[in-house]
Motif scaffolding. Structure first.
Motif, PDB file in Angstrom:
ATOM      1  N   PHE B 188       0.874  -1.164   0.000  1.00  0.00           N
ATOM      2  CA  PHE B 188       0.000   0.000   0.000  1.00  0.00           C
ATOM      3  C   PHE B 188       0.911   1.213   0.000  1.00  0.00           C
ATOM      4  CE2 PHE B 188      -1.745   3.215   2.951  1.00  0.00           C
ATOM      5  CZ  PHE B 188      -2.746   3.677   2.134  1.00  0.00           C
ATOM      6  N   GLN B 189       0.698   2.110  -0.961  1.00  0.00           N
ATOM      7  CA  GLN B 189       1.613   3.248  -1.047  1.00  0.00           C
ATOM      8  C   GLN B 189       0.934   4.520  -0.612  1.00  0.00           C
ATOM      9  OE1 GLN B 189       3.407   3.086  -4.981  1.00  0.00           O
ATOM     10  NE2 GLN B 189       5.080   1.983  -4.019  1.00  0.00           N
ATOM     11  N   LEU B 190       1.671   5.295   0.154  1.00  0.00           N
ATOM     12  CA  LEU B 190       1.109   6.514   0.737  1.00  0.00           C
ATOM     13  C   LEU B 190       1.940   7.693   0.244  1.00  0.00           C
ATOM     14  CD1 LEU B 190      -0.869   7.668   2.897  1.00  0.00           C
ATOM     15  CD2 LEU B 190       0.998   7.415   4.524  1.00  0.00           C
ATOM     16  N   ASP B 191       1.251   8.639  -0.397  1.00  0.00           N
ATOM     17  CA  ASP B 191       1.941   9.832  -0.902  1.00  0.00           C
ATOM     18  C   ASP B 191       1.728  10.975   0.067  1.00  0.00           C
ATOM     19  OD1 ASP B 191       3.505  10.140  -3.195  1.00  0.00           O
ATOM     20  OD2 ASP B 191       1.839   9.392  -4.427  1.00  0.00           O
ATOM     21  N   VAL B 192       2.813  11.448   0.642  1.00  0.00           N
ATOM     22  CA  VAL B 192       2.675  12.622   1.513  1.00  0.00           C
ATOM     23  C   VAL B 192       3.597  13.691   0.978  1.00  0.00           C
ATOM     24  CG1 VAL B 192       2.833  13.507   3.852  1.00  0.00           C
ATOM     25  CG2 VAL B 192       2.275  11.111   3.468  1.00  0.00           C
ATOM     26  N   GLY B 193       3.058  14.634   0.286  1.00  0.00           N
ATOM     27  CA  GLY B 193       3.897  15.679  -0.296  1.00  0.00           C
ATOM     28  C   GLY B 193       4.914  15.046  -1.229  1.00  0.00           C
ATOM     29  N   ALA B 194       6.171  15.317  -0.953  1.00  0.00           N
ATOM     30  CA  ALA B 194       7.227  14.792  -1.816  1.00  0.00           C
ATOM     31  C   ALA B 194       7.625  13.382  -1.408  1.00  0.00           C
ATOM     32  CB  ALA B 194       8.433  15.707  -1.748  1.00  0.00           C
ATOM     33  N   TRP B 195       7.090  12.915  -0.295  1.00  0.00           N
ATOM     34  CA  TRP B 195       7.511  11.605   0.202  1.00  0.00           C
ATOM     35  C   TRP B 195       6.584  10.512  -0.294  1.00  0.00           C
ATOM     36  CZ3 TRP B 195       8.323  16.005   2.933  1.00  0.00           C
ATOM     37  CH2 TRP B 195       9.616  16.204   3.433  1.00  0.00           C
ATOM     38  N   LEU B 196       7.159   9.332  -0.503  1.00  0.00           N
ATOM     39  CA  LEU B 196       6.371   8.169  -0.902  1.00  0.00           C
ATOM     40  C   LEU B 196       6.702   7.056   0.063  1.00  0.00           C
ATOM     41  CD1 LEU B 196       4.516   6.871  -3.084  1.00  0.00           C
ATOM     42  CD2 LEU B 196       6.603   6.071  -4.162  1.00  0.00           C
ATOM     43  N   PHE B 197       5.705   6.601   0.810  1.00  0.00           N
ATOM     44  CA  PHE B 197       5.949   5.531   1.771  1.00  0.00           C
ATOM     45  C   PHE B 197       5.270   4.255   1.289  1.00  0.00           C
ATOM     46  CE2 PHE B 197       5.812   9.505   4.275  1.00  0.00           C
ATOM     47  CZ  PHE B 197       7.148   9.543   4.628  1.00  0.00           C
ATOM     48  N   THR B 198       6.000   3.123   1.417  1.00  0.00           N
ATOM     49  CA  THR B 198       5.456   1.854   0.967  1.00  0.00           C
ATOM     50  C   THR B 198       5.229   0.945   2.158  1.00  0.00           C
ATOM     51  OG1 THR B 198       6.872   2.148  -0.935  1.00  0.00           O
ATOM     52  CG2 THR B 198       5.787   0.032  -0.713  1.00  0.00           C
ATOM     53  N   PHE B 199       4.004   0.452   2.291  1.00  0.00           N
ATOM     54  CA  PHE B 199       3.711  -0.500   3.357  1.00  0.00           C
ATOM     55  C   PHE B 199       3.454  -1.845   2.719  1.00  0.00           C
ATOM     56  CE2 PHE B 199       2.508   3.694   4.577  1.00  0.00           C
ATOM     57  CZ  PHE B 199       3.097   3.826   5.822  1.00  0.00           C
ATOM     58  N   ASN B 200       4.326  -2.796   3.009  1.00  0.00           N
ATOM     59  CA  ASN B 200       4.297  -4.057   2.283  1.00  0.00           C
ATOM     60  C   ASN B 200       3.801  -5.167   3.201  1.00  0.00           C
ATOM     61  OD1 ASN B 200       6.346  -6.596   1.845  1.00  0.00           O
ATOM     62  ND2 ASN B 200       5.419  -5.866  -0.024  1.00  0.00           N
ATOM     63  N   ALA B 201       2.921  -6.020   2.684  1.00  0.00           N
ATOM     64  CA  ALA B 201       2.345  -7.090   3.503  1.00  0.00           C
ATOM     65  C   ALA B 201       3.433  -8.022   4.019  1.00  0.00           C
ATOM     66  CB  ALA B 201       1.331  -7.868   2.680  1.00  0.00           C
ATOM     67  N   GLY B 202       4.364  -8.395   3.122  1.00  0.00           N
ATOM     68  CA  GLY B 202       5.440  -9.301   3.523  1.00  0.00           C
ATOM     69  C   GLY B 202       6.276  -8.705   4.631  1.00  0.00           C
ATOM     70  N   TYR B 203       6.529  -7.404   4.527  1.00  0.00           N
ATOM     71  CA  TYR B 203       7.324  -6.758   5.562  1.00  0.00           C
ATOM     72  C   TYR B 203       6.648  -6.884   6.908  1.00  0.00           C
ATOM     73  CZ  TYR B 203       9.236  -3.206   8.546  1.00  0.00           C
ATOM     74  OH  TYR B 203       9.777  -2.582   9.618  1.00  0.00           O
ATOM     75  N   TYR B 204       5.339  -6.650   6.936  1.00  0.00           N
ATOM     76  CA  TYR B 204       4.671  -6.698   8.236  1.00  0.00           C
ATOM     77  C   TYR B 204       4.553  -8.116   8.768  1.00  0.00           C
ATOM     78  CZ  TYR B 204       4.133  -1.785   8.499  1.00  0.00           C
ATOM     79  OH  TYR B 204       4.441  -0.450   8.609  1.00  0.00           O
ATOM     80  N   LEU B 205       4.492  -9.105   7.868  1.00  0.00           N
ATOM     81  CA  LEU B 205       4.556 -10.492   8.349  1.00  0.00           C
ATOM     82  C   LEU B 205       5.907 -10.737   9.030  1.00  0.00           C
ATOM     83  CD1 LEU B 205       3.071 -13.302   8.233  1.00  0.00           C
ATOM     84  CD2 LEU B 205       4.728 -13.845   6.474  1.00  0.00           C
ATOM     85  N   CYS B 206       6.998 -10.318   8.343  1.00  0.00           N
ATOM     86  CA  CYS B 206       8.336 -10.436   8.940  1.00  0.00           C
ATOM     87  C   CYS B 206       8.375  -9.699  10.269  1.00  0.00           C
ATOM     88  CB  CYS B 206       9.405  -9.845   8.030  1.00  0.00           C
ATOM     89  SG  CYS B 206       9.643 -10.753   6.536  1.00  0.00           S
ATOM     90  N   ALA B 207       7.730  -8.526  10.310  1.00  0.00           N
ATOM     91  CA  ALA B 207       7.786  -7.712  11.524  1.00  0.00           C
ATOM     92  C   ALA B 207       7.151  -8.453  12.683  1.00  0.00           C
ATOM     93  CB  ALA B 207       7.089  -6.381  11.278  1.00  0.00           C
ATOM     94  N   VAL B 208       6.004  -9.120  12.414  1.00  0.00           N
ATOM     95  CA  VAL B 208       5.349  -9.874  13.484  1.00  0.00           C
ATOM     96  C   VAL B 208       6.296 -10.945  14.008  1.00  0.00           C
ATOM     97  CG1 VAL B 208       3.499 -11.486  13.979  1.00  0.00           C
ATOM     98  CG2 VAL B 208       3.028  -9.423  12.662  1.00  0.00           C
ATOM     99  N   PHE B 209       6.898 -11.688  13.096  1.00  0.00           N
ATOM    100  CA  PHE B 209       7.800 -12.768  13.527  1.00  0.00           C
ATOM    101  C   PHE B 209       9.014 -12.205  14.259  1.00  0.00           C
ATOM    102  CE2 PHE B 209       5.502 -15.452  10.523  1.00  0.00           C
ATOM    103  CZ  PHE B 209       5.397 -16.592  11.281  1.00  0.00           C
ATOM    104  N   MET B 210       9.517 -11.092  13.754  1.00  0.00           N
ATOM    105  CA  MET B 210      10.714 -10.513  14.358  1.00  0.00           C
ATOM    106  C   MET B 210      10.414 -10.019  15.776  1.00  0.00           C
ATOM    107  SD  MET B 210      13.465  -8.359  14.513  1.00  0.00           S
ATOM    108  CE  MET B 210      13.606  -6.892  15.500  1.00  0.00           C
TER     109      MET B 210
END
Lengths: 343, 407
Positions: B188-210
């Motif tokens: 899921f990509q979030l545009d805030v002004g000049a910034w672009l943030f990416t929220f990735n499902a796989g990343y958050y799965l890793c985050a839970v495990f980590m």
């Protein structure tokens, strides 16, 4: 029978490289009690001494020869190595060709200096630290050394051929009365084996028959007492470190025609040499040499087709398998001294 | 909270916060700006931070607590990856069974390796683990090709059975790993002004495990079991004399850290379903040693920091080339600019390994507690130098030092 002899011969040249590196490792461990993970890097530095010498000898200056033209029609640029000018074209060419054997002489002062700097600059502060720390810091040093070499010489292997006269192969079978052509063995590998044998003999003779060697052996057996006798044992051990570095370096120089040197060749040899050292017994010089040749020969036997068809893959793992069995059944290796690193 | 002491809870919450908001924190520079190349907030790299963080946490449980230096830990990661890919091939593309089986297989393999290797200690233990890892590597490359895919590695194909899933999607492609329909590469990509943030499902799965892995590691560090492991490190003989057998404790630590490696391997294939033998090569084991020690071995957060640091250098710093350097230093006079670039260039860009090696040596020589200890020392120095009263600042720094002992 001829296949048998061929495998022994094949094992001997690999075994000589293992034995030379393991000998140096054991010298360092036996004297200073330091586990040197940078020893493979010293082997690699030696190999690059050969590369450097052959480059130095081929330094040339370019002159324009107006009588000839190159394929574009411009006047041909002729580069003449300086050695051609100084010693005449023939002697100069011979010098360039024989750069690898000459590099042995070239590498000795360099490796002694490197070994000396390494011991005084780094290893000396790690005598009292745990073995794990010694492994880690020398591992870091090995990375640094190989990256420095990579920076100057690039990541690709640099072919460094042996002199033309020594290229060819030697029909060993004919000598032993087999059919000609059954046991063919390259000259250089034979030379490598003989060179290794000579170096090993020299190191042993040095330790056995000189006063210096006697003191070093006494220091290996009981460092404290030798120190109490008023002998500066640290100085002597530093010199032994330099000699060990030199042995690794010469092994590297002579290995260049067999395998073109690249920056990570040391790491490839390091793991196997450590296995060799622990199989032979930490701190045992004859053990290191014996285990080096033993594992080299075993490895080449295991790669015989007759054996790989029965147990596939055995040639890949034989050395490690032997090491695991020996470490578990003989805690101090094949020839380790009683009481040295047994736990 | 969570059965942790106050300081540990604080550390744990910080870690949760950092992993949760990493897509923001790692993307501090606006898109298109010159510094955007230092942004590490893309999914692929963030996943790698966490996966290698888990790997290093596991290694730290073994080396940091018991002092047994394993040089073959990558073998467990490799075995775990293979197990995970096989699960994808046979069962279906759900990541949970793959990750669980990765941990299980790595755990079983580490029981075998640990049982044999732990009969020796010190350098012999290192060599034995190294020998096992190299054996696994060579076998995976040669004889075990039917299982491991040999040199090409183990890949998914359209002919795999996948009993509980589909062999091939309706679109004719190989299905991608997913968690009950949530595809791992969904972002899921979030545009805030000049910034672009990416929220990735796989990343958050890793985050839970980590986060779970980190929590477990805190509990192990603070438990009586962790105390036993420290006893193994400080004096095994004394431990034996008091009537305790160190063997089961060290073996348990070895298997736990092997399972952490398996978890890392499983997550790796869940993010990218591909496994190769080079993951088991001994330099890969050396890399996790570097991570743990650089960050601070024996500390809780150190290995994660070390993993992040090394992966950041590998992926971001290594991209800097001499043109970029010339741009940076273009404010200097011409001759000086060239000199400065010539001095710096060997250490960054392609030469990042050199910097890593030098830093690693410095850490081993001067900072046995790694970057964490370095941070504490600098913090302590600033506290003493600029704090109101020297004593109060020191008192404030002390519980911090206790919460993550640098040993």
């Amino acid at each position: 029978m001829d296949a048998f002899i061929l495998q022994i011969l094949n094992g001997l040249d690999k075994g000589s490289a293992y034995a030379l590196i393991a000998l140096g490792l054991t010298l360092i461990f036996g004297t200073l009690g330091v586990v040197n993970f940078a020893h493979g890097a010293l082997f690699m530095l030696g190999a690059f001494c050969a590369v450097v010498l052959s480059r130095i000898l081929s330094i040339a200056h370019v002159t324009v020869d107006p009588t000839r033209t190159d394929f574009l029609g411009n006047p041909l640029k002729v580069s003449t190595p300086y050695v051609h000018e100084w010693f005449g074209p023939e002697a100069g060419q011979t010098l360039i060709e024989w750069s690898v054997p000459l590099a042995i002489l070239f590498s000795i002062p360099i490796m002694v200096a490197v070994g000396f700097a390494m011991e005084r600059g780094l290893i000396k502060y790690f005598y009292k630290r745990p073995h794990a720390d010694q492994i880690l810091v020398t591992f870091g040093l090995a990375i640094v050394l190989q990256e420095v070499i990579k920076y100057f010489f690039g990541a690709n292997p640099i072919p460094t051929p042996a002199p033309d006269a020594l290229v060819g192969s030697f029909d060993f079978g004919a000598l032993l009365g087999f059919d000609p052509g059954t046991i063919i063995y390259p000259y250089w590998r034979l030379i490598y084996f003989m060179f290794a044998a000579a170096v090993i003999a020299a190191v042993f003779a040095f330790l056995q028959f000189t006063t210096f060697g006697m003191v070093v052996r006494a220091g290996m057996a009981d460092r404290e007492t030798v120190g109490l006798l008023g002998i500066n044992i640290d100085r002597r051990f530093t010199i032994m470190f330099a000699i060990a570095a030199c042995v690794a370096g010469m092994a590297g120089v002579m290995y260049t025609p067999i395998n073109s040197p690249n920056y990570h060749m040391g790491m490839d040899f390091l793991v196997l040499s450590f296995v060799v050292v622990v199989v032979g017994g930490m701190g045992s010089l004859p053990g290191a040499v014996f285990a080096g040749f033993l594992l080299g020969v075993l490895e080449s036997f295991a790669s015989m087709p007759a054996i790989t068809t029965v147990i596939p893959g055995i040639n890949q793992v034989i050395i490690y398998l032997v090491a695991i069995v020996i470490l578990l059944t003989r805690p101090r290796g094949l020839m380790g001294r009683k009481g040295v690193m047994e736990e | 909270m969570f059965g942790l002491s106050k300081a540990d809870t604080r550390l744990f919450l910080i870690v949760i916060g950092l992993t949760l908001f990493a897509p923001f924190i790692l993307n501090p520079f606006p898109e298109g700006s010159e510094l955007a190349q230092f942004n590490a907030g893309y999914p692929d790299l963030m996943q790698r931070f966490l996966i290698f963080g888990i790997f290093a946490i596991g290694f730290n449980i073994l080396f940091g607590l018991t002092g047994y230096l394993s040089f073959g830990h990558a073998a467990f990661l490799g075995v775990g990856s293979y197990a995970g890919v096989w699960m994808f091939k046979l069962l279906g593309m759900n990541v949970l069974p793959a990750i669980l089986l990765s941990m299980l297989v790595a755990g079983l393999f580490s029981v075998l390796v640990g049982y044999i290797s732990l009969r020796r200690s010190g350098i012999y233990f290192s060599i034995l683990t190294l020998a096992f890892a190299q054996m696994s590597f060579s076998l995976a490359y040669s004889v075990l090709t039917p299982i491991t895919g040999g040199e090409t590695g183990l890949q998914l194909s359209a002919n795999d059975p996948r009993i509980f899933g589909q062999s091939i999607t309706d679109a004719g492609t190989i299905p991608v790993p997913s968690l009950f329909g949530l595809e791992m590469r969904d972002s899921f990509q979030l545009d805030v002004g000049a910034w672009l943030f990416t929220f990735n499902a796989g990343y958050y799965l890793c985050a839970v495990f980590m986060v779970l892995a980190f929590y477990l590691s805190i509990r192990i560090f603070r438990s009586p079991f962790g105390m036993m492991l420290r006893a193994v490190k400080s004096n095994q003989q004394r431990m034996t004399y008091t009537g305790l057998n160190p063997k089961p404790y060290t073996l348990a630590a070895f298997v736990i850290s092997g399972m952490y490696a398996g978890l890392a391997g499983g997550l790796m294939v869940a993010m990218d379903p591909l496994a190769g033998a080079e993951r088991m090569f001994w330099t890969a084991s050396g890399e996790v040693v570097l991570m743990a020690i650089l960050g601070g071995v024996g500390t809780l957060i150190g290995p994660v920091l070390g993993a992040g640091f090394i992966k950041y250098m590998e992926n971001i710093v290594s991209k800097i080339n001499d043109n970029i350097l010339h741009q940076w230093f273009s404010f200097l006079p011409d001759g000086l600019e060239d000199v400065v670039v010539a001095i710096i260039y060997p250490f960054i860009g392609k030469g990042w390994h050199l910097t890593l090696g030098i830093m690693f040596m410095l850490v081993v020589i001067f900072l046995p507690g790694g970057l964490v200890e370095g941070g504490q020392r600098i913090g302590g120095w600033i506290g003493r130098r600029f704090g109101k009263g020297g004593s109060s600042a020191e008192a404030a720094a002390k519980p911090d030092a206790k919460s993550s002992p640098a040993e």
